[in-house]
Design a protein around this motif. Sequence first.
Motif, short mmCIF file in Angstrom:
data_model
loop_
_atom_site.label_atom_id
_atom_site.label_comp_id
_atom_site.label_asym_id
_atom_site.label_seq_id
_atom_site.Cartn_x
_atom_site.Cartn_y
_atom_site.Cartn_z
N MET A 1 0.84 -1.19 0.00
CA MET A 1 0.00 0.00 0.00
C MET A 1 0.88 1.24 0.00
O MET A 1 1.89 1.29 0.68
N VAL A 2 0.46 2.23 -0.74
CA VAL A 2 1.26 3.43 -0.92
C VAL A 2 0.48 4.66 -0.44
O VAL A 2 -0.73 4.74 -0.60
N THR A 3 1.19 5.61 0.16
CA THR A 3 0.59 6.87 0.59
C THR A 3 0.69 7.88 -0.55
O THR A 3 1.38 7.64 -1.54
N SER A 4 0.01 9.01 -0.40
CA SER A 4 0.03 10.03 -1.46
C SER A 4 1.45 10.54 -1.71
O SER A 4 1.85 10.72 -2.87
N LEU A 5 2.21 10.74 -0.66
CA LEU A 5 3.57 11.26 -0.83
C LEU A 5 4.48 10.23 -1.51
O LEU A 5 5.30 10.59 -2.35
N LYS A 6 4.31 8.97 -1.18
CA LYS A 6 5.12 7.94 -1.83
C LYS A 6 4.70 7.78 -3.30
O LYS A 6 5.54 7.63 -4.18
N ALA A 47 -0.81 7.80 7.56
CA ALA A 47 -1.32 8.43 6.33
C ALA A 47 -2.22 7.47 5.58
O ALA A 47 -2.05 6.25 5.64
N ALA A 48 -3.17 8.04 4.86
CA ALA A 48 -4.13 7.24 4.09
C ALA A 48 -3.43 6.53 2.94
O ALA A 48 -2.49 7.05 2.34
N HIS A 49 -3.91 5.34 2.63
CA HIS A 49 -3.42 4.59 1.48
C HIS A 49 -4.17 5.06 0.24
O HIS A 49 -5.36 5.31 0.29
N MET A 50 -3.45 5.14 -0.87
CA MET A 50 -4.04 5.62 -2.11
C MET A 50 -4.92 4.55 -2.74
O MET A 50 -4.60 3.37 -2.72
N THR A 51 -6.02 5.00 -3.30
CA THR A 51 -6.95 4.13 -4.01
C THR A 51 -6.65 4.20 -5.50
O THR A 51 -5.94 5.11 -5.96
N PRO A 52 -7.20 3.29 -6.29
CA PRO A 52 -7.06 3.40 -7.74
C PRO A 52 -7.61 4.73 -8.27
O PRO A 52 -7.05 5.31 -9.20
N GLY A 53 -8.68 5.24 -7.67
CA GLY A 53 -9.22 6.54 -8.08
C GLY A 53 -8.25 7.67 -7.81
O GLY A 53 -8.08 8.57 -8.64
N ASP A 54 -7.58 7.64 -6.66
CA ASP A 54 -6.57 8.65 -6.34
C ASP A 54 -5.45 8.61 -7.38
O ASP A 54 -5.01 9.64 -7.89
N LEU A 103 -6.69 0.32 -13.21
CA LEU A 103 -5.68 0.26 -12.15
C LEU A 103 -6.09 -0.75 -11.07
O LEU A 103 -5.26 -1.51 -10.58
N ALA A 104 -7.37 -0.76 -10.71
CA ALA A 104 -7.86 -1.71 -9.71
C ALA A 104 -7.74 -3.15 -10.20
O ALA A 104 -7.34 -4.04 -9.45
N MET A 105 -8.08 -3.37 -11.47
CA MET A 105 -7.98 -4.73 -12.02
C MET A 105 -6.53 -5.21 -12.06
O MET A 105 -6.25 -6.35 -11.71
N VAL A 106 -5.62 -4.34 -12.48
CA VAL A 106 -4.21 -4.73 -12.53
C VAL A 106 -3.69 -4.98 -11.12
O VAL A 106 -2.97 -5.94 -10.87
N ALA A 107 -4.06 -4.10 -10.18
CA ALA A 107 -3.60 -4.25 -8.80
C ALA A 107 -4.07 -5.57 -8.19
O ALA A 107 -3.37 -6.16 -7.37
N SER A 108 -5.24 -6.03 -8.59
CA SER A 108 -5.77 -7.28 -8.03
C SER A 108 -5.44 -8.50 -8.89
O SER A 108 -5.98 -9.58 -8.67
N ASN A 109 -4.58 -8.30 -9.89
CA ASN A 109 -4.19 -9.38 -10.81
C ASN A 109 -5.35 -9.95 -11.60
O ASN A 109 -5.31 -11.09 -12.05
N LEU A 187 3.16 -0.50 -13.27
CA LEU A 187 4.02 -0.04 -12.18
C LEU A 187 3.21 0.72 -11.14
O LEU A 187 3.39 0.53 -9.93
N ILE A 188 2.32 1.56 -11.60
CA ILE A 188 1.49 2.35 -10.68
C ILE A 188 0.50 1.44 -9.95
O ILE A 188 0.36 1.50 -8.74
N ALA A 189 -0.17 0.59 -10.70
CA ALA A 189 -1.19 -0.29 -10.11
C ALA A 189 -0.58 -1.24 -9.08
O ALA A 189 -1.18 -1.47 -8.03
N ARG A 190 0.57 -1.78 -9.36
CA ARG A 190 1.19 -2.73 -8.44
C ARG A 190 1.62 -2.08 -7.12
O ARG A 190 1.83 -2.75 -6.13
N SER A 191 1.74 -0.75 -7.11
CA SER A 191 2.12 -0.06 -5.87
C SER A 191 0.91 0.17 -4.95
O SER A 191 1.09 0.47 -3.78
N LEU A 192 -0.28 0.04 -5.49
CA LEU A 192 -1.49 0.34 -4.70
C LEU A 192 -1.83 -0.79 -3.74
O LEU A 192 -1.54 -1.92 -3.93
#
Length: 192
Positions: A1-6, A47-54, A103-109, A187-192
């Motif tokens: 899970m990634v924060t906004s700053l990361k 800090a909040a974790h970023m969502t695919p929408g974020d 992004l959500a689909m890629v993040a969830s494989n 790359l982005i999706a896998r960080s979520l």
Amino acid sequence: MVTSLKLAGEVLPAATGLHASTVVQHLRNLQQFDRRLITFKGHGSSAAHMTPGDAARLLLAVVGSDLVKDSVASLHGFGQLRPVGRVQDRSRITLEDHLAGILAMVASNAYPDAGPDCIALSLISTDETASHPRAALSYLNARKSAPIGFAPADWRAPLASVADYVAAVKGTGIVRERHLTRRLIELIARSL
């Protein structure tokens, strides 16, 4: 899970090649405009974790902007585009929603492997965005069919290529295309 700053300071710069301070400023611009655009809660480990929408909103703001000051205008200009030629989808989905879903689909494989790296999304605009609308082409579809064109709600022309965009916005000078690759999306999706 990634924060906004990361996400803004590490993940997006690594994926896009942009300088971290530039991407962080885009993040700040969005948060200052409307705290609801990017999930915000606490600092550091709380800090909040970023969502695919974020991630989708930040990505559209960063990639769609010529200048850092254009973050909000780019997000609204590209993010609210609707599918062209898919009447049943026009009232519900936006480009922002579509990108967040991918992004959500890629993040969830759950997204099928697309093979070698390729263009996933093209953002299209002119120098005169006030008088000519923005558009986008998404190659992110599971059936590997024709791209999905996204344009303003009042767009009436076909949109399956950049040539279709140029034909519809006659009299433009420079047409800009910004391409996001499948690898960048992953790359982005896998960080979520």
